[in-house]
Design an enzyme around this catalytic site. Structure first.
Site, PDB file in Angstrom:
ATOM      1  N   TYR A 436       2.758   0.313  -2.082  1.00 56.21           N
ATOM      2  CA  TYR A 436       3.731   1.117  -1.314  1.00 56.21           C
ATOM      3  C   TYR A 436       3.111   2.370  -0.699  1.00 56.21           C
ATOM      4  CZ  TYR A 436       5.048   3.534  -5.838  1.00 56.21           C
ATOM      5  OH  TYR A 436       5.099   4.207  -7.017  1.00 56.21           O
ATOM      6  N   GLU A 437       3.875   2.990   0.160  1.00 51.42           N
ATOM      7  CA  GLU A 437       3.422   4.162   0.942  1.00 51.42           C
ATOM      8  C   GLU A 437       2.285   3.803   1.893  1.00 51.42           C
ATOM      9  OE1 GLU A 437       6.029   6.444   0.828  1.00 51.42           O
ATOM     10  OE2 GLU A 437       4.360   6.832   2.147  1.00 51.42           O
TER      11      GLU A 437
END
Ligand SMILES: Cc1cc2nc3c(=O)[nH]c(=O)nc-3n(C[C@H](O)[C@H](O)[C@H](O)COP(=O)(O)OP(=O)(O)OC[C@H]3O[C@@H](n4cnc5c(N)ncnc54)[C@H](O)[C@@H]3O)c2cc1C
Length: 590
Positions: A436-437
């Site tokens: 994620y990110e």
């Protein structure tokens, strides 16, 4: 024997010295804050997370957050009370910039606090982490009324924030977002489905402020057509009590490999009332403020979990008896830490963690100078350095944590594969951090295509000069000449590889795309090597041989410089082989 976590204050202290805590504390913005007060804050926070947050890590994993029949999310037992105490003690505000109404601690110190929180309980830490990102975004991009209405409650943690980008067809490709926003009677309304929204709904706070990327009618395709909207989960609450819920519905909660206590929501925005943040079509620029903050924070997640995994594996290895040592008679089993292969695993973990911490803290210190440096030249130089370091500080520690938690399981043997050990949870929780990110593949492309610049005034040049200076300082050690030679040679190889990449960006884009990830990995090892060299010298002059942390850091730094840096040089020298093999690889269906 389950996993253990002691806040690594001694190692944090050593890292602070290497990355320039005194330079940061010398900035005008932090006048009145000295080294002792920083140590006090960290020590007090360490006690708080140890007593209130860490004990909920295992139970939170077992119980998980659930979506109730009434359509709201209920967090695991104890989370609500712990969050209330966290807010009551003023911890969320402490780390927020004073311009936003917070305690104004430097980013460097706030980063160390995040490390302690994520090490204690990753799932819990995600809620304040996102709220903090929302505060940074609104401080920079919010209107006067948004700042007046939302910031104070977000700063204290009374309300929390989310980041709503991902949709079923828009993951890495943010430009594919479909969610729409229309204006009616002077008010914006958002409609669409967002998936995977972390802490998208919960019972920790009274209100949730969703920051949502959406497309206005007739907007250009791609990221240029995105605008940012603030969508409160509940109306009102500014001057009086909170009003009814906005039209944001939790469709479902994801069943996940890890971070079970963190509710990952599918959210449906059904003509929800919204406020525009910044200008129309400025959404990506605004969201990048939150994304950059979150990217560094996710690197910190990798660090915190890796530290916990190391501590648990080291403690287990001292207790667990198995096998004998050559030359010793049965029936005298030894603790497994006496087996050199087990010590080698722990050493490799330690080296990876120490380099990760230095890389992350160096980035945080650069951000402090970028925000608060006196001269514009200093601020601009530090901002460029931070921009270069962010993809490295996100991707490398989050790859490291996957390796470290896997090795921690290896140290535990079969017990590590069993959930009761607690190590299995760290391994599962760690897995998301490289996804994620912005996946680590996307970080590598960001580094190679947007951040690499070999001009003499560029950030990379400055960073590599620091590595070369660190290499020179090694000469004062007995083993210094060899370590120094390796580190200097690695800088040369990195510069060569960077030149080739910069050329390939123009002439053979696929070549550059194919090698971006191994390049990022190797660059992090070389830059981390420079920082470890500085730590080695600082530790050497401190010279307390009874300090186990110092002795561990010394062995880890020597291992990194003499073994891991040459490994990285081989990677850099064989990038062409990677690109050619990728080209050869047959991807048709078999
Ligand atoms: C637990 C969890 C929490 C999350 N929290 C949030 C949140 O709070 N808010 C939010 O908006 N999102 C959130 N996400 C979404 C997360 O950011 C995305 O999953 C991630 O960005 C990747 O997108 P994707 O899953 O669609 O994978 P894809 O984009 O389909 O990628 C799949 C693979 O292809 C690679 N790939 C894709 N495009 C390229 C390219 N151009 N070049 C090279 N490689 C490429 C990727 O690196 C990856 O390896 C969360 C996800 C999870 C699982």
């Amino acid at each position: 024997m389950t996993d253990t976590f002691k806040p690594p204050l001694a190692d944090i202290d050593a890292a602070f010295g290497v990355v320039g805590i005194y330079e940061v504390l010398g900035l005008h913005a932090f006048a009145g804050l000295d080294r002792d007060s920083v140590d006090d804050v960290l020590a007090t926070f360490a006690v708080f997370v140890g007593q209130e947050i860490a004990p909920l890590n295992r139970s939170g994993d077992r119980e998980g957050s659930v979506l109730t029949a009434s359509g709201v999310v209920r967090t695991p037992a104890g989370f609500k009370e712990a969050y209330r105490r966290y807010v009551g003690a003023g911890w969320p505000a402490a780390a927020v910039a004073s311009i936003a109404g917070g305690g104004g601690l430097p980013k460097l110190v706030a980063t160390a606090m995040e490390e302690l929180l994520t090490g204690a309980n990753l799932a819990f830490s995600l809620c304040p982490m996102l709220t903090h990102g929302a505060v940074e975004l609104l401080t920079r991009w919010g209107s006067a009324s948004q700042k007046a209405h939302y910031l104070p409650r977000l700063v204290t943690g009374e309300w929390t924030g989310t980041m709503c980008l991902t949709e079923p067809d828009a993951g890495s490709d943010v430009g594919a977002i479909h969610t729409s926003a229309v204006q009616r009677d002077g008010c914006w309304h958002v409609t669409g489905t967002k998936i995977f929204i972390t802490w998208g709904d919960h019972d920790l706070a009274d209100n949730i402020v969703h920051l949502v990327l959406a497309r206005t009618p007739g907007a250009p395709v791609g990221t240029k057509g995105l605008s940012l909207f603030l969508v409160p989960a509940r109306h009102g609450g500014h001057d009086g009590p909170l009003g009814p819920r906005n039209a944001v519905r939790v469709v479902s909660l994801e069943q996940k490999l890890g971070i079970h206590a963190s509710p990952t929501c599918v959210l449906s925005f059904e003509d929800a009332e919204a406020e525009l943040v910044g200008d129309v079509h400025q959404g990506m620029a605004a969201m990048f403020t939150m994304m950059n903050s979150a990217r560094l924070a996710v690197g910190v997640e990798g660090l915190g979990l890796a530290e916990r995994a190391f501590q648990s594996a080291a403690a287990y290895a001292i207790e667990r008896e198995q096998g004998t040592r050559p030359g010793r008679e049965r029936p005298h089993p030894v603790a497994i830490i006496e087996h050199p292969d087990v010590r080698r695993m722990l050493l490799r973990m330690r080296a990876r963690i120490d380099a990760s911490r230095l890389l992350i803290y160096r980035t945080a210190a650069a951000l402090d100078v970028a925000d608060h440096g006196t001269a514009a030249e200093d601020r601009n130089g530090a901002a460029a350095l931070a921009a270069l370091l962010v993809p490295l500080a996100k991707a490398w520690p989050t790859n490291v944590v996957n390796e470290v938690t896997s090795n921690a399981i290896q140290v535990f043997g079969g017990a590590g594969f069993i959930e009761d050990s607690g190590i299995a949870q760290l391994y599962r929780d760690a897995r998301i951090t490289s996804i994620y990110e912005g996946t680590n593949g996307i970080q590598a492309i960001d580094l190679v295509f947007r951040k690499l610049d070999l001009s003499p005034e560029g950030a990379l040049h400055r960073l590599l000069n620091e590595v070369t200076e660190a290499a020179a300082s090694l000469l004062e050690r007995d083993d210094g000449p060899m370590l120094s030679k390796v580190l200097c040679a690695s800088v040369d190889v990195l510069v060569d590889a960077t030149r080739t990449l910069v050329r390939a960006r123009q002439t053979d884009c696929d070549w550059a795309l194919a090698v971006a990830t191994p390049f990022l990995e190797a660059a992090a090892v070389v830059i981390g090597g420079g920082l470890l060299a500085r730590q080695l010298i600082a530790d050497g002059s401190a010279g307390d041989d009874s300090d186990v942390h110092r002795r561990r850091r010394e062995a880890a730094a020597v291992f990194h410089l003499s073994h891991l840096v040459p490994e990285a040089m081989t990677t850099l020298a064989t990038l062409d082989a990677v690109a050619r093999s990728v080209r050869m690889f047959d991807t048709s269906r078999s």
